[in-house]
Scaffold this motif. Structure first.
Motif, short mmCIF file in Angstrom:
data_model
loop_
_atom_site.label_atom_id
_atom_site.label_comp_id
_atom_site.label_asym_id
_atom_site.label_seq_id
_atom_site.Cartn_x
_atom_site.Cartn_y
_atom_site.Cartn_z
N ALA A 96 19.27 -4.34 -23.37
CA ALA A 96 19.88 -4.14 -22.13
C ALA A 96 19.98 -5.54 -21.55
O ALA A 96 21.02 -5.75 -20.67
N LEU A 97 19.31 -6.20 -21.91
CA LEU A 97 19.17 -7.79 -21.32
C LEU A 97 20.69 -8.36 -21.04
O LEU A 97 20.91 -9.00 -20.25
N PRO A 98 21.51 -8.26 -22.25
CA PRO A 98 22.90 -8.82 -21.94
C PRO A 98 23.68 -8.26 -21.00
O PRO A 98 24.78 -9.02 -20.43
N ASP A 99 23.27 -6.99 -20.56
CA ASP A 99 24.25 -6.53 -19.37
C ASP A 99 23.78 -6.87 -17.89
O ASP A 99 24.18 -6.30 -17.17
N ILE A 100 22.66 -7.44 -17.97
CA ILE A 100 21.88 -7.97 -16.57
C ILE A 100 22.65 -9.43 -16.01
O ILE A 100 22.49 -10.28 -16.97
N THR A 101 23.23 -9.52 -15.09
CA THR A 101 23.48 -10.80 -14.36
C THR A 101 22.65 -10.74 -13.12
O THR A 101 22.88 -9.89 -12.48
N ILE A 102 22.35 -12.25 -12.95
CA ILE A 102 21.35 -12.30 -11.50
C ILE A 102 21.99 -13.69 -10.84
O ILE A 102 22.11 -14.67 -11.73
N ASP A 103 22.49 -13.43 -9.73
CA ASP A 103 22.64 -14.39 -8.91
C ASP A 103 22.16 -14.53 -7.49
O ASP A 103 21.39 -13.40 -7.22
N PHE A 104 22.19 -15.50 -6.86
CA PHE A 104 21.57 -15.77 -5.30
C PHE A 104 22.84 -16.11 -4.52
O PHE A 104 23.73 -16.84 -4.95
N HIS A 105 22.75 -15.65 -3.28
CA HIS A 105 23.69 -15.73 -2.31
C HIS A 105 23.27 -16.08 -1.01
O HIS A 105 22.22 -15.30 -0.48
N PHE A 106 23.60 -17.20 -0.25
CA PHE A 106 23.07 -17.36 0.86
C PHE A 106 24.03 -16.66 1.98
O PHE A 106 25.04 -16.85 2.10
N GLU A 114 20.17 -13.96 -0.72
CA GLU A 114 20.03 -12.64 -1.14
C GLU A 114 20.00 -12.57 -2.73
O GLU A 114 20.83 -13.34 -3.23
N THR A 115 19.29 -11.73 -3.54
CA THR A 115 19.14 -11.56 -4.81
C THR A 115 20.56 -10.61 -5.21
O THR A 115 20.33 -9.46 -4.67
N LEU A 116 21.41 -10.98 -6.05
CA LEU A 116 22.35 -10.12 -6.27
C LEU A 116 22.21 -9.65 -8.07
O LEU A 116 21.91 -10.64 -8.80
N LEU A 117 22.05 -8.47 -8.05
CA LEU A 117 21.71 -8.03 -9.63
C LEU A 117 23.18 -7.20 -9.97
O LEU A 117 23.79 -6.30 -9.31
N ASN A 118 23.78 -7.71 -10.88
CA ASN A 118 25.13 -7.37 -11.44
C ASN A 118 26.13 -7.32 -9.97
O ASN A 118 26.99 -6.42 -10.01
N GLY A 119 26.04 -8.45 -9.03
CA GLY A 119 26.75 -8.77 -8.16
C GLY A 119 26.61 -7.77 -6.82
O GLY A 119 27.19 -7.81 -5.81
N ILE A 120 25.43 -6.92 -6.93
CA ILE A 120 24.89 -6.21 -5.90
C ILE A 120 23.89 -6.72 -5.28
O ILE A 120 22.73 -7.01 -5.78
N ASN A 121 23.79 -6.60 -3.82
CA ASN A 121 22.62 -7.21 -3.11
C ASN A 121 21.40 -6.14 -3.34
O ASN A 121 21.39 -5.25 -2.81
N VAL A 122 20.22 -6.74 -3.84
CA VAL A 122 19.14 -6.15 -4.06
C VAL A 122 17.87 -6.50 -3.58
O VAL A 122 17.02 -6.32 -3.83
N GLU A 123 18.14 -7.39 -2.41
CA GLU A 123 17.22 -8.26 -1.84
C GLU A 123 15.76 -7.24 -1.44
O GLU A 123 14.73 -7.51 -1.38
#
Ligand code: DC
Length: 230
Positions: free
Chosen positions: A65-75, A83-92
């Motif tokens: 599943a790892l290739p399906d996971i993207t993680i970003d940060f948004h201020f 905020e931590t974004l998991l596949n574009g969704i804020n999961v903070e």
């Protein structure tokens, strides 16, 4: 003036690493990256997709599943918080819950998870001016970081701080649960095969048992400013 540096902050769970790292980044106008949030996001993904069931995870399913996971940060400029974004969704908020805390250490011990996340962590250091906290930042992610701080504090103080933080955020927990989660995570994080939590030889120890957040910031800022002037 030498210019911007890279600052690696490592240490046990709930030692106040992120409090110090955020304050340092703010004071120096640097970027702050919480590497633990990345491991937490992968754990949340595994939980949501049924890769973790009844407290156990399917190793092969997780690696696939790892290739399906993207993680970003948004201020978030409104809350002034990252905020931590998991596949574009804020999961903070979700990644801070006790359920994730109790599952994250085994997930972060998986070699393939570490390879993916360490690569992502290194990508944030392109222009220096970075503060990153975690468990293997000074030893593995940025072994050439100009400043490495290894944080520690009395386990009872750490448990009490963590308990207060969770209760303040409205989560239900007990001191017994918090103590046992910290002890278990410290054990797994320090004994795993790949890049366990250890103090880098050139790290400076910061025991903040008796220090206020302001005092620990002053200590670290002093070190950073000295290095910037070399
Ligand atoms: O910093 P934290 O408590 O949010 O980190 C959660 C978990 O992630 C921690 O128990 C171990 C893992 N972790 C890691 O293995 N390596 C890192 N650099 C950061 C965190």
């Amino acid at each position: 003036m030498k210019g911007k540096i890279t600052i690696a902050i490592d240490g046990f769970s709930s030692c106040g690493k992120s409090t110090l790292a955020k304050a340092l980044a703010r004071a120096l106008n640097y970027k702050y990256i919480d590497s633990g949030a990345m491991y937490r996001a992968v754990t949340l993904y595994a939980l949501d997709k049924g890769i973790i069931k009844d407290g156990h995870f399917d190793h092969d399913f997780l690696v696939k599943a790892l290739p399906d996971i993207t993680i970003d940060f948004h201020f978030n400029t409104q809350t002034q918080k990252s905020e931590t974004l998991l596949n574009g969704i804020n999961v903070e908020d979700r990644i801070r819950q006790s359920e994730i805390s109790s599952l994250v250490s085994p997930v972060s011990a998986v070699k393939e998870v570490r390879i993916k996340l360490v690569e992502l962590q290194r990508s944030y250091d392109e222009h220096k001016g970075l503060v990153m906290d975690g468990r293997d930042i000074g030893t593995n992610v940025f072994p050439k970081a100009e400043l490495k701080i290894f944080m520690t504090a009395d386990p009872e103080i750490r448990a009490a701080r963590r308990y207060d933080e969770l209760i303040a955020k409205g989560y239900h927990t007990t001191m017994i649960d918090v103590r046992s989660n910290l002890a278990e995570r410290d054990h797994i994080d320090s004994t795993r095969a790949d890049n366990p939590l250890t103090q880098a030889e050139d790290a400076i120890i910061l025991d903040n048992t008796d220090l206020s957040p302001q005092e620990q910031l002053a200590f670290a800022l002093n070190l950073a400013n000295e290095l910037k002037q070399i």
